[in-house]
Scaffold this motif. Sequence first.
Motif, mmCIF file in Angstrom:
data_model
loop_
_atom_site.group_PDB
_atom_site.id
_atom_site.type_symbol
_atom_site.label_atom_id
_atom_site.label_comp_id
_atom_site.label_asym_id
_atom_site.label_seq_id
_atom_site.Cartn_x
_atom_site.Cartn_y
_atom_site.Cartn_z
ATOM 1 N N MET A 1 0.859 -1.199 0.000
ATOM 2 C CA MET A 1 0.000 0.000 0.000
ATOM 3 C C MET A 1 0.886 1.237 0.000
ATOM 4 O O MET A 1 1.498 1.571 1.009
ATOM 5 C CB MET A 1 -0.903 -0.009 1.235
ATOM 6 C CG MET A 1 -1.809 1.207 1.364
ATOM 7 S SD MET A 1 -3.104 1.254 0.104
ATOM 8 C CE MET A 1 -3.982 2.745 0.590
ATOM 9 N N PRO A 2 1.013 1.932 -1.143
ATOM 10 C CA PRO A 2 1.814 3.160 -1.179
ATOM 11 C C PRO A 2 1.186 4.223 -0.292
ATOM 12 O O PRO A 2 -0.033 4.311 -0.168
ATOM 13 C CB PRO A 2 1.780 3.558 -2.651
ATOM 14 C CG PRO A 2 0.546 2.929 -3.199
ATOM 15 C CD PRO A 2 0.379 1.644 -2.448
ATOM 16 N N GLU A 3 2.012 5.030 0.309
ATOM 17 C CA GLU A 3 1.518 6.063 1.208
ATOM 18 C C GLU A 3 1.542 7.416 0.505
ATOM 19 O O GLU A 3 2.592 7.882 0.067
ATOM 20 C CB GLU A 3 2.360 6.105 2.484
ATOM 21 C CG GLU A 3 2.182 4.879 3.373
ATOM 22 C CD GLU A 3 2.882 5.045 4.708
ATOM 23 O OE1 GLU A 3 3.334 6.178 5.008
ATOM 24 O OE2 GLU A 3 2.972 4.055 5.447
ATOM 25 N N PHE A 4 0.362 8.021 0.408
ATOM 26 C CA PHE A 4 0.244 9.357 -0.140
ATOM 27 C C PHE A 4 -0.312 10.272 0.948
ATOM 28 O O PHE A 4 -1.071 9.830 1.819
ATOM 29 C CB PHE A 4 -0.695 9.373 -1.353
ATOM 30 C CG PHE A 4 -0.205 8.576 -2.526
ATOM 31 C CD1 PHE A 4 0.949 8.957 -3.186
ATOM 32 C CD2 PHE A 4 -0.894 7.458 -2.973
ATOM 33 C CE1 PHE A 4 1.425 8.234 -4.273
ATOM 34 C CE2 PHE A 4 -0.439 6.724 -4.056
ATOM 35 C CZ PHE A 4 0.722 7.118 -4.716
ATOM 36 N N PRO A 5 0.051 11.548 0.933
ATOM 37 C CA PRO A 5 -0.445 12.470 1.970
ATOM 38 C C PRO A 5 -1.947 12.691 1.854
ATOM 39 O O PRO A 5 -2.518 12.618 0.757
ATOM 40 C CB PRO A 5 0.326 13.762 1.669
ATOM 41 C CG PRO A 5 0.678 13.677 0.218
ATOM 42 C CD PRO A 5 0.928 12.214 -0.039
ATOM 43 N N ASN A 6 -2.578 12.952 2.987
ATOM 44 C CA ASN A 6 -3.999 13.297 2.997
ATOM 45 C C ASN A 6 -4.119 14.782 2.653
ATOM 46 O O ASN A 6 -3.994 15.656 3.517
ATOM 47 C CB ASN A 6 -4.621 12.997 4.368
ATOM 48 C CG ASN A 6 -6.137 13.107 4.336
ATOM 49 O OD1 ASN A 6 -6.698 13.985 3.681
ATOM 50 N ND2 ASN A 6 -6.808 12.210 5.041
ATOM 51 N N LEU A 7 -4.347 15.053 1.389
ATOM 52 C CA LEU A 7 -4.330 16.433 0.898
ATOM 53 C C LEU A 7 -5.409 17.295 1.530
ATOM 54 O O LEU A 7 -5.206 18.495 1.765
ATOM 55 C CB LEU A 7 -4.483 16.436 -0.625
ATOM 56 C CG LEU A 7 -3.375 15.742 -1.428
ATOM 57 C CD1 LEU A 7 -3.667 15.847 -2.916
ATOM 58 C CD2 LEU A 7 -2.008 16.332 -1.106
ATOM 59 N N ILE A 8 -6.565 16.701 1.790
ATOM 60 C CA ILE A 8 -7.683 17.473 2.345
ATOM 61 C C ILE A 8 -7.326 18.018 3.720
ATOM 62 O O ILE A 8 -7.586 19.195 4.034
ATOM 63 C CB ILE A 8 -8.960 16.622 2.410
ATOM 64 C CG1 ILE A 8 -9.331 16.098 1.020
ATOM 65 C CG2 ILE A 8 -10.105 17.437 2.998
ATOM 66 C CD1 ILE A 8 -9.574 17.168 -0.016
#
Length: 322
Positions: A1-8
């Motif tokens: 599971m790649p980790e991406f920032p929670n942009l919201i």
Amino acid sequence: MPEFPNLIHFAIPFFIASMLLELFITTKKNIKSYEPKDALTSIAMGLGNVFIGLLSKGLVLLALFFVYENFRIFTIPIAWWSFVLLFFADDFSYYWFHRISHECRLFWASHVVHHSSQHYNLSTALRQTWSGSFYSFVFWLWLPLLGFHPAMILLQMSVSLLYQFWIHTETINKLPKWFEAIMNTPSHHRVHHGSNPVYLDRNHAGILIIWDKLFGTFQAELDHEKVVYGLVTNIQTYNPVKVAFIEWYNMLKDAFSGKKSLSNRLKYFIKPPGWKHDGTGKLSNNLREEWLATHLNSQSNPKLNESSEHISIPVKGKKTIA
């Protein structure tokens, strides 16, 4: 599971700063776009959406992963070019989700929340559903089927949501023609929030306005038809709970009260808002056609005739751009 920032979550300070700046500008220009109770209701709806999103996100991830792990046709790598493809695929999905949310009452029951304000400002962008996230994701299930990773999909959905924040304003009139021709803009989205018959159910775009132009749902903002924000029949309440669920109550009441066939009861979930089993209801297309018949070729309104090339006209059940 790649980790991406929670942009919201990262964008929340930007949301606050932008609303304060807009309030300053509109006050200075004497534009009365903010009403305290209305803005507070929109902010409350936004906070509720974020909180409920913590619960619904698990369901969405589970559904996306289930399709991705068991049924994907390809395995699309996480690369710059795949994000370009996903940009268009996600925006296409959003268009159809948004359009169906106006044409099917089951989806309208949750989406109506976003249209319930009679004001148009950046706080209106925060007026989000508390129920739609539990089932609207079905419009995105074809993406993991193709092979896009669920984490990529959620990231792009956040990008789309962030883009749509800034277009909820009256402080920007029209942008350069090339930008208005391709992208969703404040002018295009003001039309979408209008309750004027000519503006109903138009401009469902997320980021790109090209889908509306391609599928016949585009409507330019007319210089001589000021947008009236809100619903055909407005919800007269600032209570966030009522705003979130009043259309669910009305839909269920229409479906299960009185003497109706099972078929007609089901149609109250499937048919567009305004539909009535006894034929007394009026759909947005009916209201639009009545408006066009009265105004489009009116000799008493030559200024409107000058803008007629910007009016989307339904012809024999189809929608075309005049």
